[in-house]
Design an enzyme around this catalytic site. Structure first.
Site, PDB file in Angstrom:
ATOM      1  N   LYS A 184      -0.022   2.452   4.065  1.00 12.38           N
ATOM      2  CA  LYS A 184       0.194   1.493   2.965  1.00 12.38           C
ATOM      3  C   LYS A 184      -0.897   0.421   3.005  1.00 12.38           C
ATOM      4  CE  LYS A 184       3.032   1.296   0.271  1.00 12.38           C
ATOM      5  NZ  LYS A 184       3.186   1.940  -1.074  1.00 12.38           N
ATOM      6  N   THR A 230       4.215  -3.157   0.685  1.00  8.48           N
ATOM      7  CA  THR A 230       5.313  -3.564   1.570  1.00  8.48           C
ATOM      8  C   THR A 230       4.885  -4.691   2.509  1.00  8.48           C
ATOM      9  OG1 THR A 230       6.621  -2.757   3.448  1.00  8.48           O
ATOM     10  CG2 THR A 230       4.569  -1.632   3.058  1.00  8.48           C
ATOM     11  N   ASP A 231       5.871  -5.436   2.993  1.00  8.10           N
ATOM     12  CA  ASP A 231       5.560  -6.487   3.981  1.00  8.10           C
ATOM     13  C   ASP A 231       5.163  -5.888   5.335  1.00  8.10           C
ATOM     14  OD1 ASP A 231       8.071  -5.551   4.755  1.00  8.10           O
ATOM     15  OD2 ASP A 231       9.046  -7.517   4.730  1.00  8.10           O
ATOM     16  N   GLU A 232       5.428  -4.577   5.535  1.00  5.64           N
ATOM     17  CA  GLU A 232       5.118  -3.965   6.840  1.00  5.64           C
ATOM     18  C   GLU A 232       3.627  -3.932   7.132  1.00  5.64           C
ATOM     19  OE1 GLU A 232       7.273  -0.494   7.962  1.00  5.64           O
ATOM     20  OE2 GLU A 232       9.041  -1.079   6.833  1.00  5.64           O
ATOM     21  N   TYR A 246       3.207   4.891   8.787  1.00  6.33           N
ATOM     22  CA  TYR A 246       3.587   4.513   7.411  1.00  6.33           C
ATOM     23  C   TYR A 246       2.876   3.236   6.974  1.00  6.33           C
ATOM     24  CZ  TYR A 246       6.220   2.101   3.775  1.00  6.33           C
ATOM     25  OH  TYR A 246       6.552   1.380   2.642  1.00  6.33           O
TER      26      TYR A 246
END
Ligand code: NAD
Ligand code: TDX
Length: 332
Positions: free
Chosen positions: A152, A121-123, A148
């Protein structure tokens, strides 16, 4: 080609299974999914069981995954705990599935020397200022904010280590916020659509200035298939479709498309540590692998998504009451 898709009964994994099923008629697909609260076998309805095999199991369980990894040509790894708000309430399942689960899969892929594609993810890059002219790219430093995104990021680092240290044949992709059919009603867009369908008001965190970069789940799938087939081993590709919108605008668009007054929503307590803005620069994937997104009209995509939730009440109703009860608990 025989692929093992972990998390294939979840939102994006299931969209990928349907996409590959249509686009690669000679491929065999095995889905491994623990069917947590977020997984739903109905997401795979309509697929021929001779081509798509479903196994209920946990990616953290080395004995379960060993024969499945041995028997496939490539692993596409979607399985994860994915909801930021849940990770704030209860981080442990995130460490377990996202970090330990990825570790177990990497070990099995290493043992049998299999091609591995990791979905991220970009997060993992943290957030951007609203007026920052630079978007996230493959060279942006990692700076995750939530439990989260930290797990990741941890899983991404494991993949990089397995590539460098063990020569694993792996690629990674980091995608922006997805929307489309089969998304769990805990997530922003389906939550608002189904609140309106149940006669309640949409719920905006804080002032709604936070920006997300929306991409249709099918464009994410086409990006992943492109990387799986043509990506350079050891490389990361960012997937995004230039879909930046702030949350208030999205809620107002959902209200408009639902035939409601665009100011008829509630402001509720903000998320702790709430990331301000995500934005993806997907030049590498576009230029090096020739990928382009198809669903670039966000308003049309949102209209289709609202229609899907209208037509598929039996799919989301069973999740809805529990999800809102969980949100009420969080608000205490
Ligand atoms: P989701 O929560 O809808 O689905 C996750 C699936 O994984 C579920 O079917 C669940 O049962 C399964 N799962 C969870 N833990 C498992 C375990 N230990 N063993 C086996 N199966 C398990 O998630 P999603 O939104 O479809 O996200 C899929 C992937 O894409 C995740 O890796 C996520 O980080 C990534 N991603 C999501 C977005 C987004 O906008 N939703 C954006 C970028 C990347
Ligand atoms: O009721 C809500 N009201 C609201 O204003 C909810 C549920 C969310 N929000 C806001 C928070 C975010 O700014 O909307 C935005 C989107 O929220 P989520 O759907 O929870 O997504 P986000 O936190 O951006 O993370 C998503 O995109 C990246 C996925 O859940 C992740 O799995 C993915 O990695």
């Amino acid at each position: 080609m025989k692929i093992l898709v972990t998390g294939g009964a979840g939102f994006i994994g299931a969209n990928f299974v349907h996409y590959v099923y249509r686009e690669r008629a000679d491929w065999q697909i095995t889905v491994l999914d623990a069917l947590t609260y977020a997984g739903n076998l109905a997401n795979l309805d309509g697929l021929d069981e001779n081509r798509v095999k479903f196994i209920k199991g946990d990616i953290c369980d080395a004995e379960t995954i060993d024969p499945l990894v041995k028997g496939c040509d490539a692993i596409v790894h979607y399985a994860a705990e994915t909801h930021v708000d849940n990770s704030v309430q209860s981080p442990w399942p995130f460490v377990q599935s996202n970090v330990v689960g990825t570790f177990q899969l990497l070990e099995a892929a290493r043992k049998y020397d299999k091609r591995f594609h990791h979905i991220s993810t970009d997060e993992v890059y943290g957030d951007l200022e609203l007026d920052d002219p630079k978007k996230f790219s493959e060279s942006t430093p990692y700076n995750p904010s939530s439990p989260y995104s930290a797990t990741k990021a941890g899983s991404d680092h494991l993949v990089y280590a397995w590539i460098r240290t063990f020569g694993l044949q792996a690629t990674l992709s980091n995608c922006s916020n997805n929307y489309g059919s089969y998304q769990h009603v805990e997530k922003f867009i389906p939550r608002q659509i189904t609140e309106i369908l149940e006669g309640r008001k949409p719920k905006l965190y804080g002032e709604g200035k936070n920006v997300r970069d929306w991409i249709h789940a099918e464009d994410h799938s086409s990006g992943v298939l492109t990387i799986l087939e043509n990506g350079k081993i050891g490389e990361t590709y960012l997937i995004g479709a230039n879909g930046e919108r702030n949350n208030k605008d999205v809620i107002q668009l959902i209200l408009k498309l639902s035939g409601k007054d665009i100011d008829d929503f509630d402001h509720i307590n903000d998320r702790p540590g709430h990331d301000l803005r995500y934005a993806i620069d997907s030049t590498k994937l576009r230029q090096e692998l020739g990928w382009t997104p198809k669903y670039t009209d966000f308003e049309q995509g949102l209209k289709d998504t609202i229609e899907w939730y209208k037509q598929n009440e039996a799919w989301w109703k069973p999740q809805k009451a529990d999800t809102e009860a969980k949100y009420r608990e969080m608000a205490k």
